[in-house]
Enzyme design. Sequence first.
Site, PDB file in Angstrom:
ATOM      1  N   HIS A   1     -15.187 -10.431  20.392  1.00  0.00           N
ATOM      2  CA  HIS A   1     -14.834  -9.013  20.398  1.00  0.00           C
ATOM      3  C   HIS A   1     -13.375  -8.858  20.812  1.00  0.00           C
ATOM      4  O   HIS A   1     -12.796  -9.761  21.436  1.00  0.00           O
ATOM      5  CB  HIS A   1     -15.712  -8.237  21.390  1.00  0.00           C
ATOM      6  CG  HIS A   1     -15.504  -8.680  22.809  1.00  0.00           C
ATOM      7  ND1 HIS A   1     -16.207  -9.730  23.366  1.00  0.00           N
ATOM      8  CD2 HIS A   1     -14.655  -8.231  23.776  1.00  0.00           C
ATOM      9  CE1 HIS A   1     -15.797  -9.911  24.618  1.00  0.00           C
ATOM     10  NE2 HIS A   1     -14.853  -9.020  24.885  1.00  0.00           N
TER      11      HIS A   1
ATOM     12  N   HIS B   1      -5.593  -8.917  21.139  1.00  0.00           N
ATOM     13  CA  HIS B   1      -5.848 -10.350  21.002  1.00  0.00           C
ATOM     14  C   HIS B   1      -7.352 -10.596  21.040  1.00  0.00           C
ATOM     15  O   HIS B   1      -8.104  -9.800  21.594  1.00  0.00           O
ATOM     16  CB  HIS B   1      -5.153 -11.139  22.115  1.00  0.00           C
ATOM     17  CG  HIS B   1      -5.715 -10.894  23.478  1.00  0.00           C
ATOM     18  ND1 HIS B   1      -5.372  -9.784  24.231  1.00  0.00           N
ATOM     19  CD2 HIS B   1      -6.618 -11.590  24.215  1.00  0.00           C
ATOM     20  CE1 HIS B   1      -6.038  -9.815  25.373  1.00  0.00           C
ATOM     21  NE2 HIS B   1      -6.804 -10.900  25.393  1.00  0.00           N
TER      22      HIS B   1
END
Length: 202
Positions: free
Chosen positions: A44, A129
């Site tokens: 995620h 990120h």
Amino acid sequence: MSGSWRLFVAVPLQALAGPALAAIRTRWDGGPRGVRWVEPEQLHLTLRFLGETPRERVEPLVGELGRIARPEGAAPIRLVGGGAFPDPRRARVLWLGVAADWLEPLAGAVEAGVRRLGWPAERRRFLPHLTVGRSRRESPVDVSDLIGSWQGHPWASGSVAEFALYRSELRPEGARYSVVARFPFSPLPLSTSGHGRILGEK
């Protein structure tokens, strides 16, 4: 409700990033020693970490997240390059870069929403990120050779169609995540019914 949940808001990336992570592990024969790879179903991109949250605050939080503006329909996203925190020679976290022009506006909307509910302002700048690995122990690992080969590499491109509120449960083998509520990418509804219901509730 009683007790508390450890919560964060994120974009699920299992379908897009799972094959990229598998390719990484295959190409580098499992990667450097001392790194624990994230399980594909746990992948995620975090928009906002909220921390321990009293259960009575969860329902208002779900309602607030359901009201914020978000992309209309599936939104394009790319995984490219990568790096390590705090740096490749003493890495604790390995990550892939994420490129999508809608991410910062969405993260900003989430930040504004949780601040309206009383969460303190996030002091760290939002840096998109995708975490794919962590050092197995407290000591960092040297992954400079690995990260050097990641620079500019186009891992995957596709689209995502929702963000979600997650619960994190800390276990000896690592954190495990479960979805509390999902928020589809669609025009902002007049009513948030169905766009912010806590999963499992009727």
